[in-house]
Design an enzyme around this catalytic site. Structure first.
Site, mmCIF file in Angstrom:
data_model
loop_
_atom_site.group_PDB
_atom_site.id
_atom_site.type_symbol
_atom_site.label_atom_id
_atom_site.label_comp_id
_atom_site.label_asym_id
_atom_site.label_seq_id
_atom_site.Cartn_x
_atom_site.Cartn_y
_atom_site.Cartn_z
ATOM 1 N N LYS A 27 0.828 -1.213 0.000
ATOM 2 C CA LYS A 27 0.000 0.000 0.000
ATOM 3 C C LYS A 27 0.861 1.262 0.000
ATOM 4 C CE LYS A 27 -2.215 -1.027 3.842
ATOM 5 N NZ LYS A 27 -1.693 -2.351 4.204
ATOM 6 N N ARG A 30 -10.165 1.168 8.036
ATOM 7 C CA ARG A 30 -9.750 -0.186 8.402
ATOM 8 C C ARG A 30 -10.794 -0.900 9.245
ATOM 9 N NH1 ARG A 30 -3.878 0.749 7.870
ATOM 10 N NH2 ARG A 30 -2.676 -1.078 8.417
ATOM 11 N N ARG A 55 11.615 -6.290 5.549
ATOM 12 C CA ARG A 55 11.638 -4.873 5.920
ATOM 13 C C ARG A 55 12.148 -4.712 7.347
ATOM 14 N NH1 ARG A 55 6.227 -1.383 5.491
ATOM 15 N NH2 ARG A 55 5.651 -2.649 7.298
ATOM 16 N N ARG A 92 11.447 -1.505 11.740
ATOM 17 C CA ARG A 92 10.183 -0.980 12.270
ATOM 18 C C ARG A 92 9.718 -1.877 13.406
ATOM 19 N NH1 ARG A 92 5.237 0.424 8.199
ATOM 20 N NH2 ARG A 92 3.985 -0.877 9.593
ATOM 21 N N ARG A 94 -1.258 -8.534 13.184
ATOM 22 C CA ARG A 94 -1.763 -7.564 12.205
ATOM 23 C C ARG A 94 -2.560 -8.276 11.102
ATOM 24 N NH1 ARG A 94 3.830 -5.094 11.012
ATOM 25 N NH2 ARG A 94 2.889 -4.038 9.241
HETATM 26 P P1 B4P Z 1 3.467 -1.983 2.485
HETATM 27 O O1 B4P Z 1 2.391 -2.853 2.051
HETATM 28 O O2 B4P Z 1 3.572 -0.700 1.798
HETATM 29 O O3 B4P Z 1 3.210 -1.935 4.012
HETATM 30 P P2 B4P Z 1 2.548 -0.775 4.831
HETATM 31 O O4 B4P Z 1 2.077 0.363 3.970
HETATM 32 O O5 B4P Z 1 3.531 -0.463 5.837
HETATM 33 O O6 B4P Z 1 1.217 -1.393 5.402
HETATM 34 P P3 B4P Z 1 0.941 -1.881 6.872
HETATM 35 O O7 B4P Z 1 -0.480 -2.316 6.840
HETATM 36 O O8 B4P Z 1 1.934 -2.896 7.251
HETATM 37 O O9 B4P Z 1 1.230 -0.644 7.812
HETATM 38 P P4 B4P Z 1 0.477 0.724 8.130
HETATM 39 O O10 B4P Z 1 1.531 1.756 8.146
HETATM 40 O O11 B4P Z 1 -0.677 0.977 7.210
HETATM 41 O O12 B4P Z 1 4.955 -2.557 2.280
HETATM 42 C C1 B4P Z 1 5.450 -3.669 2.951
HETATM 43 C C2 B4P Z 1 6.823 -4.102 2.397
HETATM 44 O O13 B4P Z 1 6.674 -4.753 1.144
HETATM 45 C C3 B4P Z 1 7.797 -2.956 2.151
HETATM 46 O O14 B4P Z 1 9.050 -3.326 2.661
HETATM 47 C C4 B4P Z 1 7.856 -2.815 0.643
HETATM 48 O O15 B4P Z 1 9.089 -2.367 0.172
HETATM 49 C C5 B4P Z 1 7.583 -4.229 0.181
HETATM 50 N N1 B4P Z 1 6.937 -4.285 -1.125
HETATM 51 C C6 B4P Z 1 5.984 -3.460 -1.597
HETATM 52 N N2 B4P Z 1 5.605 -3.810 -2.840
HETATM 53 C C7 B4P Z 1 6.348 -4.928 -3.172
HETATM 54 C C8 B4P Z 1 6.408 -5.775 -4.332
HETATM 55 N N3 B4P Z 1 5.628 -5.573 -5.403
HETATM 56 N N4 B4P Z 1 7.272 -6.810 -4.303
HETATM 57 C C9 B4P Z 1 8.058 -7.027 -3.224
HETATM 58 N N5 B4P Z 1 8.058 -6.268 -2.112
HETATM 59 C C10 B4P Z 1 7.197 -5.228 -2.081
HETATM 60 O O16 B4P Z 1 -0.091 0.491 9.603
HETATM 61 C C11 B4P Z 1 0.742 0.249 10.720
HETATM 62 C C12 B4P Z 1 -0.080 0.245 12.015
HETATM 63 O O17 B4P Z 1 -0.664 1.562 12.254
HETATM 64 C C13 B4P Z 1 -1.268 -0.699 12.062
HETATM 65 O O18 B4P Z 1 -0.888 -2.024 12.430
HETATM 66 C C14 B4P Z 1 -2.159 -0.006 13.139
HETATM 67 O O19 B4P Z 1 -1.716 -0.275 14.432
HETATM 68 C C15 B4P Z 1 -1.958 1.468 12.868
HETATM 69 N N6 B4P Z 1 -2.961 2.019 11.933
HETATM 70 C C16 B4P Z 1 -2.723 2.514 10.684
HETATM 71 N N7 B4P Z 1 -3.859 2.930 10.104
HETATM 72 C C17 B4P Z 1 -4.860 2.695 10.996
HETATM 73 C C18 B4P Z 1 -6.275 2.892 10.970
HETATM 74 N N8 B4P Z 1 -6.900 3.392 9.902
HETATM 75 N N9 B4P Z 1 -6.985 2.513 12.060
HETATM 76 C C19 B4P Z 1 -6.384 2.027 13.157
HETATM 77 N N10 B4P Z 1 -5.053 1.815 13.257
HETATM 78 C C20 B4P Z 1 -4.291 2.145 12.176
#
Ligand code: B4P
Length: 188
Positions: free
Chosen positions: A16, A90, A129, A135, A146
């Site tokens: 994402k 979410r 990652r 992280r 998660r």
């Molecule tokens: P991403 O998929 O980009 O992971 P993310 O954005 O960090 O999503 P995530 O759900 O984990 O975390 P968020 O910050 O939203 O990338 C993951 C990895 O994959 C990276 O290393 C990337 O380089 C790699 N990658 C990407 N594309 C690839 C491809 N095509 N091939 C290979 N590798 C690839 O949320 C974190 C926390 O914040 C949540 O657990 C929660 O506690 C809180 N939170 C956030 N939003 C919330 C909400 N709306 N409500 C309540 N809590 C919330």
């Protein structure tokens, strides 16, 4: 240009954050990641950051009212609502609140994209990652939590948007640029 609201959904590690930056730039949208916003609050040690830190570290969701207030204040600061929402909504409560916010600001949702990636690949990416970025919520136990929170709280939203004809399912496997192209195709 007119308002434009895109949602980017999917399990943790689906790409994402990676795709949000690319899509927002191409479509002249502001990418709003609730995860990045929360990590910013934690880093600045704000009151919200202090509340969110422990919750994020165990892989739970931060309470809806805090998240919705955070998103509202971002939308309030915009002249025109042109956003890519990454990781929000979410929960069903957040989805209902988003509808109310968009009605209030006179904006409409264009589409909800969900990135689909098998669980073994998600775990592989997040563990990778963790090694690179350290992280604090990328350790194995938290990643597992998660994933289960995603299945319980967030996945039901896919049906909610599908029923409205807004859902676009896209495979998140393969090269980053190929995933971007697939999303753009699904939106065309
Ligand atoms: P991403 O998929 O980009 O992971 P993310 O954005 O960090 O999503 P995530 O759900 O984990 O975390 P968020 O910050 O939203 O990338 C993951 C990895 O994959 C990276 O290393 C990337 O380089 C790699 N990658 C990407 N594309 C690839 C491809 N095509 N091939 C290979 N590798 C690839 O949320 C974190 C926390 O914040 C949540 O657990 C929660 O506690 C809180 N939170 C956030 N939003 C919330 C909400 N709306 N409500 C309540 N809590 C919330």
């Amino acid at each position: 240009m007119g308002s434009n609201v895109l949602l980017l959904m999917g399990p943790p590690g689906a790409g994402k954050g990676t795709q949000a930056a690319r899509l927002a730039e191409a479509a002249h949208l502001t990418a709003l990641s609730t995860g990045d916003m929360l990590r910013g609050h934690v880093a600045r040690n704000t009151e919200l950051g202090q509340q969110a830190k422990a919750i994020m570290e165990v892989g739970d969701l931060v309470p809806d009212d805090l998240i919705v207030a955070m998103v509202r204040s971002e939308l309030e600061s915009m002249n025109e609502i042109r956003v890519l929402l990454d990781g929000f909504p979410r929960t069903p409560g957040q989805a209902v609140a988003l509808d109310a916010l968009l009605a209030e600001f006179g904006a409409a949702m264009t589409a909800a994209i969900v990135l689909e990636v098998p669980e073994e690949e998600l775990v592989r990416r997040l563990v990778g990652r963790a090694e690179q970025e350290g992280r604090s919520d990328d350790n194995e136990a938290t990643v597992r939590k998660r994933m289960s929170v995603y299945h319980e709280a967030t996945k039901p939203l896919l049906d909610f948007y599908d029923a409205r004809g807004l859902l676009r399912r896209v495979s998140g496997l393969g090269e980053v640029a190929d995933v971007t192209a697939r999303i753009q195709e699904a939106l065309a």
